[in-house]
Design a protein around this motif. Sequence first.
Motif, PDB file in Angstrom:
ATOM      1  N   TYR A  57      41.740  59.700  39.791  1.00 17.49           N
ATOM      2  CA  TYR A  57      41.075  58.565  39.236  1.00 17.49           C
ATOM      3  C   TYR A  57      41.086  57.804  38.308  1.00 17.49           C
ATOM      4  O   TYR A  57      41.805  56.537  38.472  1.00 17.49           O
ATOM      5  CB  TYR A  57      39.929  58.684  39.969  1.00 17.49           C
ATOM      6  CG  TYR A  57      38.651  57.191  39.444  1.00 17.49           C
ATOM      7  CD1 TYR A  57      39.256  56.342  41.531  1.00 17.49           C
ATOM      8  CD2 TYR A  57      38.139  55.897  38.902  1.00 17.49           C
ATOM      9  CE1 TYR A  57      38.370  55.113  41.246  1.00 17.49           C
ATOM     10  CE2 TYR A  57      37.852  54.896  38.726  1.00 17.49           C
ATOM     11  CZ  TYR A  57      37.741  54.461  40.044  1.00 17.49           C
ATOM     12  OH  TYR A  57      37.341  53.550  39.903  1.00 17.49           O
ATOM     13  N   THR A  58      41.184  58.306  37.423  1.00 16.49           N
ATOM     14  CA  THR A  58      41.296  58.040  35.672  1.00 16.49           C
ATOM     15  C   THR A  58      42.864  57.930  35.605  1.00 16.49           C
ATOM     16  O   THR A  58      43.085  56.663  34.869  1.00 16.49           O
ATOM     17  CB  THR A  58      41.094  59.264  35.225  1.00 16.49           C
ATOM     18  OG1 THR A  58      41.312  60.670  34.731  1.00 16.49           O
ATOM     19  CG2 THR A  58      38.873  59.638  35.092  1.00 16.49           C
ATOM     20  N   GLU A  59      43.731  58.649  36.317  1.00 21.22           N
ATOM     21  CA  GLU A  59      45.516  58.427  36.241  1.00 21.22           C
ATOM     22  C   GLU A  59      45.235  56.912  37.346  1.00 21.22           C
ATOM     23  O   GLU A  59      46.058  55.634  36.516  1.00 21.22           O
ATOM     24  CB  GLU A  59      46.152  59.444  36.718  1.00 21.22           C
ATOM     25  CG  GLU A  59      46.021  60.887  35.424  1.00 21.22           C
ATOM     26  CD  GLU A  59      46.498  61.684  36.792  1.00 21.22           C
ATOM     27  OE1 GLU A  59      46.982  61.840  37.787  1.00 21.22           O
ATOM     28  OE2 GLU A  59      46.497  63.102  35.838  1.00 21.22           O
ATOM     29  N   ALA A  60      44.642  56.612  37.948  1.00 18.96           N
ATOM     30  CA  ALA A  60      44.810  55.714  38.742  1.00 18.96           C
ATOM     31  C   ALA A  60      44.676  54.019  38.088  1.00 18.96           C
ATOM     32  O   ALA A  60      45.018  53.549  38.453  1.00 18.96           O
ATOM     33  CB  ALA A  60      43.749  55.678  39.997  1.00 18.96           C
ATOM     34  N   GLU A  61      43.196  54.320  37.667  1.00 19.31           N
ATOM     35  CA  GLU A  61      42.597  53.259  36.857  1.00 19.31           C
ATOM     36  C   GLU A  61      43.827  52.356  36.183  1.00 19.31           C
ATOM     37  O   GLU A  61      44.166  51.692  35.993  1.00 19.31           O
ATOM     38  CB  GLU A  61      41.469  53.711  35.839  1.00 19.31           C
ATOM     39  CG  GLU A  61      40.382  53.888  36.647  1.00 19.31           C
ATOM     40  CD  GLU A  61      38.732  53.862  35.984  1.00 19.31           C
ATOM     41  OE1 GLU A  61      37.882  52.915  36.349  1.00 19.31           O
ATOM     42  OE2 GLU A  61      38.521  54.795  35.577  1.00 19.31           O
ATOM     43  N   GLN A  62      44.359  54.332  34.981  1.00 24.63           N
ATOM     44  CA  GLN A  62      45.127  53.274  34.315  1.00 24.63           C
ATOM     45  C   GLN A  62      46.642  52.677  34.982  1.00 24.63           C
ATOM     46  O   GLN A  62      47.510  52.359  34.469  1.00 24.63           O
ATOM     47  CB  GLN A  62      45.760  54.553  33.276  1.00 24.63           C
ATOM     48  CG  GLN A  62      46.211  54.273  32.346  1.00 24.63           C
ATOM     49  CD  GLN A  62      45.650  53.102  31.119  1.00 24.63           C
ATOM     50  OE1 GLN A  62      44.782  52.891  30.648  1.00 24.63           O
ATOM     51  NE2 GLN A  62      46.270  51.659  30.891  1.00 24.63           N
ATOM     52  N   ALA A  63      47.002  53.766  35.811  1.00 23.76           N
ATOM     53  CA  ALA A  63      48.278  52.824  36.577  1.00 23.76           C
ATOM     54  C   ALA A  63      47.891  51.331  36.943  1.00 23.76           C
ATOM     55  O   ALA A  63      49.148  51.015  36.647  1.00 23.76           O
ATOM     56  CB  ALA A  63      48.631  54.532  37.405  1.00 23.76           C
ATOM     57  N   VAL A  64      46.870  51.403  38.003  1.00 25.93           N
ATOM     58  CA  VAL A  64      46.382  49.894  37.633  1.00 25.93           C
ATOM     59  C   VAL A  64      47.108  49.159  36.988  1.00 25.93           C
ATOM     60  O   VAL A  64      47.239  48.350  37.242  1.00 25.93           O
ATOM     61  CB  VAL A  64      45.308  49.942  39.021  1.00 25.93           C
ATOM     62  CG1 VAL A  64      44.670  48.423  39.651  1.00 25.93           C
ATOM     63  CG2 VAL A  64      45.297  50.743  40.611  1.00 25.93           C
TER      64      VAL A  64
END
Length: 415
Positions: free
Chosen positions: A283-290
């Motif tokens: 999730y934390t990586e996905a937040e940054q990717a978005v």
Amino acid sequence: MYNLSIYLYQLGVFIASFFSEKVRKMWRGECDAIRVLREQVDPSARYVWFHAASLGEFEQGRPLMEQLRRDHPEYKILLTFFSPSGYEVRKNYEGADIICYLPIDTFTNARRFLRAVRPVMAFFIKYEFWYNYLHILRHRGVPVYSVSSIFRPGQIFFRWYGRQYAHVLRCFTRFYVQNDVSRQLLATIGITDVTVVGDTRFDRVLQIRDAARQLPVVEQFLEAGGAGAKVFVAGSSWQPDEDIFIPWLREHPDWKLIIAPHVISDDHLQQIISKIDGPVVRYTEAEQAVADGRRAVVGDARALLIDCFGLLSSIYRYADVAYVGGGFGVGIHNLLEAAVWNVPVIFGPNNQRFCEAQGLKACGGGLEIGSADDFRRIMQGFVDHPEVVQQLGQQAGAYVKSMTGATQKILGDIC
């Protein structure tokens, strides 16, 4: 005998504080509690004292505190914890005027604590039966209420060797218990000031649902699955749980998988990732990717792994089917946070001590499994009969709504 055991326990905590950071926080917090009270208590105020052992009990007491604050602003609220897992998370909770640890239940500590606060009434949440605090409160004529309490035949109060200790229950002005079994058990030892109101957690879970957040990262992850994709959310899972649901979901790529494990250590997260075919995004990586515009990183993932706290209750809103972990070990975690979203909930066999599990099973919205074969059978039934998913989810949600109202019953009776 009780006071001797408490002093021995106090000595044990002191020794353990040299070796455990968690115990050290508790020891320091308990030693510091009287100073905190002397500095923060307003001598002209009327305090209502709520005591919760840990975070779970706090969530049960929270609806009462917040309703009392709205309806009776003339009172100030003191909130105490026994465990660091409760205090450290909620030490800045805005619904209480003073928050501190509860000193260990020696006679001296209890007397100093109550002299510092002088509460006008006290609420002990669920399993809190501190002998010295309760006896001094009774001696001073302070009304004391046990709320969301639940009793079972195996507890010490109902054993021949525990009858002496059971006298502590007579210090309560009234018990507001979860079920009629508890009322009947208390009656066997002469405790009759008892009202069956249910569990305040049902009221709390509605509050949590109403405050749930939209999560753009989760929505981006799900959009890539298309309109026909089904969503499986596993909350508070442990390894035995993951060993059951991951193999089936690996064989069904049309289901989108969201896992919020109970333990989010890097070792456990890597263990989960190794079991899943296809890309997994944290999730934390996905937040940054978005945020960076790299939406494909999220959309192409096979599974979304929640590696932070505080999101699960909002994530359940996206589920078609939920799995709540702990039933193959320590005991199931919070079923209600999933069920309130009209979602059928699957869980393991260690659920006999949880009234909400029995209620969900009885209404059909909760499904107990004892093995991977049980899980496969249930999920295949959902695949073959998709209308059943919605039907059982509606039954789960209706059960939760039918059990609300304990907060109003308690405060309506007391205030």
